[in-house]
Write a protein that holds these residues in place. Structure first.
Motif, PDB file in Angstrom:
ATOM      1  N   GLN A  15      35.547  39.348  45.193  1.00 37.58           N
ATOM      2  CA  GLN A  15      34.181  39.047  45.595  1.00 37.58           C
ATOM      3  C   GLN A  15      33.219  40.116  45.113  1.00 37.58           C
ATOM      4  OE1 GLN A  15      34.295  38.494  49.890  1.00 37.58           O
ATOM      5  NE2 GLN A  15      34.329  36.273  49.595  1.00 37.58           N
ATOM      6  N   ALA A  16      31.986  39.726  44.941  1.00 40.07           N
ATOM      7  CA  ALA A  16      30.953  40.683  44.544  1.00 40.07           C
ATOM      8  C   ALA A  16      30.917  41.843  45.536  1.00 40.07           C
ATOM      9  CB  ALA A  16      29.601  39.992  44.482  1.00 40.07           C
TER      10      ALA A  16
ATOM     11  N   ASP B 294      30.081  40.937  35.730  1.00 45.65           N
ATOM     12  CA  ASP B 294      31.239  41.667  35.216  1.00 45.65           C
ATOM     13  C   ASP B 294      32.390  40.725  34.881  1.00 45.65           C
ATOM     14  OD1 ASP B 294      30.569  44.193  37.671  1.00 45.65           O
ATOM     15  OD2 ASP B 294      30.097  44.277  35.520  1.00 45.65           O
ATOM     16  N   THR B 295      32.244  39.458  35.207  1.00 45.59           N
ATOM     17  CA  THR B 295      33.282  38.480  34.918  1.00 45.59           C
ATOM     18  C   THR B 295      33.508  38.369  33.412  1.00 45.59           C
ATOM     19  OG1 THR B 295      32.850  37.187  36.911  1.00 45.59           O
ATOM     20  CG2 THR B 295      33.896  36.037  35.066  1.00 45.59           C
TER      21      THR B 295
ATOM     22  N   VAL C  66      34.537  37.719  39.146  1.00 41.40           N
ATOM     23  CA  VAL C  66      33.819  38.211  40.312  1.00 41.40           C
ATOM     24  C   VAL C  66      32.995  37.059  40.870  1.00 41.40           C
ATOM     25  CG1 VAL C  66      32.254  39.956  41.225  1.00 41.40           C
ATOM     26  CG2 VAL C  66      33.731  40.492  39.261  1.00 41.40           C
TER      27      VAL C  66
ATOM     28  N   LYS D  82      30.052  43.000  40.128  1.00 37.91           N
ATOM     29  CA  LYS D  82      29.006  41.999  40.126  1.00 37.91           C
ATOM     30  C   LYS D  82      29.510  40.749  39.392  1.00 37.91           C
ATOM     31  CE  LYS D  82      25.632  45.733  39.516  1.00 37.91           C
ATOM     32  NZ  LYS D  82      24.537  46.255  38.663  1.00 37.91           N
ATOM     33  N   PRO D  83      28.924  39.605  39.679  1.00 35.25           N
ATOM     34  CA  PRO D  83      29.342  38.390  38.960  1.00 35.25           C
ATOM     35  C   PRO D  83      29.239  38.535  37.442  1.00 35.25           C
ATOM     36  CG  PRO D  83      28.055  37.804  40.883  1.00 35.25           C
ATOM     37  CD  PRO D  83      27.988  39.300  40.770  1.00 35.25           C
TER      38      PRO D  83
ATOM     39  N   SER E  88      30.329  35.298  43.552  1.00 37.03           N
ATOM     40  CA  SER E  88      29.110  35.715  44.260  1.00 37.03           C
ATOM     41  C   SER E  88      29.153  35.327  45.731  1.00 37.03           C
ATOM     42  CB  SER E  88      27.891  35.096  43.593  1.00 37.03           C
ATOM     43  OG  SER E  88      28.029  33.687  43.559  1.00 37.03           O
TER      44      SER E  88
ATOM     45  N   SER F 233      32.028  48.159  43.073  1.00 35.33           N
ATOM     46  CA  SER F 233      30.709  47.506  43.189  1.00 35.33           C
ATOM     47  C   SER F 233      30.578  46.396  42.148  1.00 35.33           C
ATOM     48  CB  SER F 233      29.590  48.536  43.011  1.00 35.33           C
ATOM     49  OG  SER F 233      29.674  49.552  43.971  1.00 35.33           O
TER      50      SER F 233
END
Length: 125
Positions: free
Chosen positions: A12-13, A89-90, A123, A86-87, A125, A84
């Motif tokens: 998860q984010a 980073d997917t 990741v 973030k989406p 959201s 930390s």
């Protein structure tokens, strides 16, 4: 030369994940190592790199302060600790070995000779 990446997954984010890469078939300590990532339909981008000794590291601005690269020459591994998340980073994350005995850390795709198969990091959201 084989570079075997592992540790990807779904997170998860805001969460953390660690990806690692085990090297074989090369004198690991002779190579600077890097992590790259590639999102669908996008080019492969530099994430972080580490010098042969591990004493010098570079990170892309997009991950600075959140991702940390490290290596263990005795175990022939290079790792990327991601926090930390973030989406955005997917991506598929690839480890790579640079040129032998290079004194600088490569920061482009063309600076790296050997590539692993990649591990998916997603990741949500």
């Amino acid at each position: 030369v084989q570079l075997q990446a592992s540790g990807g997954g779904l997170v998860q984010a805001g969460g953390s994940l660690r990806v690692s890469c085990a090297a074989s078939g090369l004198t690991f300590s002779n190579y600077d190592m890097g992590w790259f990532r590639q999102a669908p339909g996008k080019e492969r981008l530099f994430v972080a790199g580490v010098s042969r000794s591990g004493g010098i590291t570079y990170s892309a601005d997009s991950v600075k302060g959140r991702f940390t690269i490290s290596r263990d020459n005795a175990l022939k591994t290079v790792s990327l600790q991601m926090s930390s998340l973030k989406p955005e980073d997917t991506a598929v994350y690839y480890c790579a070995a640079g040129a032998p005995f290079r004194t600088v850390v490569g920061r482009t795709v063309d600076d790296y000779i050997h590539w692993g198969q990649g591990t998916q990091v997603t990741v949500s959201s």
